[in-house]
Write a protein that holds these residues in place. Structure first.
Motif, mmCIF file in Angstrom:
data_model
loop_
_atom_site.group_PDB
_atom_site.id
_atom_site.type_symbol
_atom_site.label_atom_id
_atom_site.label_comp_id
_atom_site.label_asym_id
_atom_site.label_seq_id
_atom_site.Cartn_x
_atom_site.Cartn_y
_atom_site.Cartn_z
ATOM 1 N N PRO A 6 0.832 -1.214 0.000
ATOM 2 C CA PRO A 6 0.000 0.000 0.000
ATOM 3 C C PRO A 6 0.866 1.262 0.000
ATOM 4 O O PRO A 6 1.961 1.278 0.568
ATOM 5 N N THR A 19 0.510 5.605 0.475
ATOM 6 C CA THR A 19 -0.396 6.665 0.929
ATOM 7 C C THR A 19 0.146 8.073 0.721
ATOM 8 O O THR A 19 -0.602 9.038 0.861
ATOM 9 N N THR A 20 1.411 8.236 0.380
ATOM 10 C CA THR A 20 2.018 9.561 0.278
ATOM 11 C C THR A 20 1.336 10.404 -0.798
ATOM 12 O O THR A 20 1.390 10.069 -1.985
ATOM 13 N N VAL A 27 -1.561 10.709 -1.793
ATOM 14 C CA VAL A 27 -2.649 10.099 -2.574
ATOM 15 C C VAL A 27 -3.904 10.952 -2.386
ATOM 16 O O VAL A 27 -4.249 11.320 -1.261
ATOM 17 N N ASP A 68 -7.685 12.443 -1.870
ATOM 18 C CA ASP A 68 -8.830 11.979 -1.082
ATOM 19 C C ASP A 68 -9.758 11.154 -1.963
ATOM 20 O O ASP A 68 -9.964 11.461 -3.145
ATOM 21 N N GLU A 107 -7.153 5.204 -3.414
ATOM 22 C CA GLU A 107 -6.247 4.288 -2.734
ATOM 23 C C GLU A 107 -5.028 4.069 -3.611
ATOM 24 O O GLU A 107 -5.094 4.213 -4.832
ATOM 25 N N TRP A 161 -0.928 2.118 -4.287
ATOM 26 C CA TRP A 161 0.062 1.069 -4.096
ATOM 27 C C TRP A 161 1.374 1.528 -4.742
ATOM 28 O O TRP A 161 1.370 2.333 -5.675
#
Length: 475
Positions: free
Chosen positions: A138, A140-141, A143, A145, A148, A150
């Motif tokens: 995964p 998250t940096t 990303v 709203d 999702e 990877w």
């Protein structure tokens, strides 16, 4: 601090500064010495004049002259031989000390750090086919709203056509499991060293970030490659068209293993990434037809490489980009251009190439490049057959799909007149790009969130993904 200590500290700092910045020191030292002489002389003259006036007012001049000839060197005798003020000596000592401290801070840099995700896998774990996932996790940096993400390590090929690894990010709208079209993105120049991978930085989607968030929200999957040699082990071939194009296409292939994709893809890219996007569009029909490239959008792309490198090697040319290209092409094609410029130029070029265009590390790259007395790749190099052939071979053509080329009129990295000339040449060759130029925008502001390109790019991309026919070609 005594005057003697100030002088010693200043001289030691000046010597160290000269070792760290030899070219700058040689250029600036004569001017600094001249300035010091002028300022110091003016201060001494002013102080002497003021003292003289005061002695005249107090009627002490005659007495001071008598004491001065008496051989004892009394108070008046000392006044007749003014010394450089302590504050001036302290200032002169502090300047090289502060510059040396700044040098230490600059050279510490702030390159992204590579974690274990980018480590070389066991060879037995690497599929033989290009476009396959080796590792995923995964991400998250930054990303957007409602989405999702990877990051993946995947198989591709390098500039020699050999199997290689690259890293990439995949961002998809959350809660949409059905196959979705892809927007593949080639990033602009971040460096040529492994730590310069955008996915390892705090800003992995720089370059049309706002537009990317909008197309993801509208139902597309964003796939952004780092290219071979940035992040994953390998050698980065800067502006090698076939390698970059393959890296972009293989990232989309691999992303399909992480998130279901429809066989419809639009390719974007800024600067170096625009060059990669054009090459991906050209290669797609033969290299990866299943990706289904239906359009290519290139923003200030590196197109006519011969003209571009002549610009980079000329007065005012970007010495960082020039050094990146010289070092990368020396290592990729064994051209030997660094050695031709001498050991100091080769050393400085390697220092530049070890830095990324990220945060304080970018300052370190520019600082090291300022020590180069001229371009590393330029002059007679451009007339060498092997260099000229490489530049011509890596200059892209226009893919046989709708193509949008966006350019800032105030760009000094990729000049608008060079871009217009390339577009005219492609039109003369029977190709049909759409060229849009934005007055007043430069290389960075062209892809800023507030750029007028954002709305046009989103609308153009949606039309391509919807299968609408392209309109308004320039040719």
């Amino acid at each position: 601090m005594t005057r003697r200590t100030a002088v010693v500290v200043g001289l030691v700092a000046l010597v160290l500064l000269a070792l760290a910045w030899p070219t700058t020191t040689l250029r600036l030292l004569p001017w600094l010495l001249a300035l010091a002489l002028v300022v110091g002389g003016a201060v001494v003259a002013l102080r002497t004049g003021v003292n003289d006036v005061l002695r005249r007012v107090r009627g002490e001049r005659a007495d001071a002259d008598r004491r001065g000839t008496g051989g004892r060197g009394g108070r008046g005798g000392r006044g007749a031989q003014p010394r450089v003020p302590t504050w001036l000596l302290l200032t002169a000592a502090a300047v090289p000390v502060l510059l040396l401290a700044a040098t230490v801070v600059v050279h510490l840099g702030s390159r992204p750090t590579l974690d274990a995700f980018y480590a070389a896998p066991d060879p037995d774990e690497v599929p033989s086919q290009a476009g396959r996932v080796v590792r995923q996790e995964p991400f998250t940096t930054d990303v957007p709203d409602g989405a999702e993400g990877w990051r993946i390590l995947y198989t591709t090929r390098d500039a020699a056509g050999e199997p290689a690894l690259a890293s990439a990010t995949v961002v998809a709208p959350a809660g949409r499991p059905e196959p979705l079209p892809a927007v593949a993105v080639g990033h602009g120049t971040t460096g040529v060293a492994r730590p310069c991978a955008p996915s390892a930085s705090g800003d992995p989607f720089a370059g049309a970030k706002a537009a990317l968030a909008q197309v993801v929200a509208a139902g597309a999957v964003a796939v952004t490659t780092d290219y071979v040699g940035l992040g994953a082990p390998g050698r980065h071939a800067y502006l090698d068209g076939p390698a970059a194009g393959a890296n972009v296409l293989d990232a989309v292939r691999a992303a399909g293993e992480v998130r279901a994709l429809a066989p419809t893809t639009v390719v974007w890219g800024h600067s170096q990434g625009g060059h990669a996007a054009l090459w991906a569009g050209r290669l797609a029909p033969s290299y990866a037809p299943e990706v289904g490239v239906v359009g290519v959008a290139a923003f200030a792309p590196a197109t006519d490489l011969t003209a571009l490198v002549r610009d980079l090697s000329g007065p005012g040319g970007d010495r960082v980009l020039n050094a990146y290209l010289a070092v990368s092409w020396d290592e990729t094609y064994d051209l030997g251009v660094r050695e031709d410029e001498g050991w100091l130029a080769a050393h400085l070029a390697d220092r530049v190439a070890s830095r990324c265009l990220v945060g304080r590390d970018a300052v370190a790259a520019w600082a090291a490049a300022s020590q180069l007395r001229g371009p590393v790749l330029g002059g007679d190099d451009l007339d060498r057959a092997e260099v000229a052939e490489r530049l011509a071979a890596n200059t892209p053509a226009v893919p046989d799909v709708p193509v949008l080329v966006a350019q800032g009129g105030a760009d000094v990295v990729v000049r608008a007149d060079l871009q217009r000339r390339w577009v005219a040449e492609r039109c003369a060759a029977g190709e049909t790009p759409r060229y849009v130029e934005y007055d007043g925008l430069d290389h960075g502001s062209l892809v800023a969130d507030s750029s007028p390109l954002t709305a046009e790019l989103v609308a153009w991309t949606r039309a391509r993904l919807a299968g609408e026919p392209a309109t308004d070609p320039t040719c």
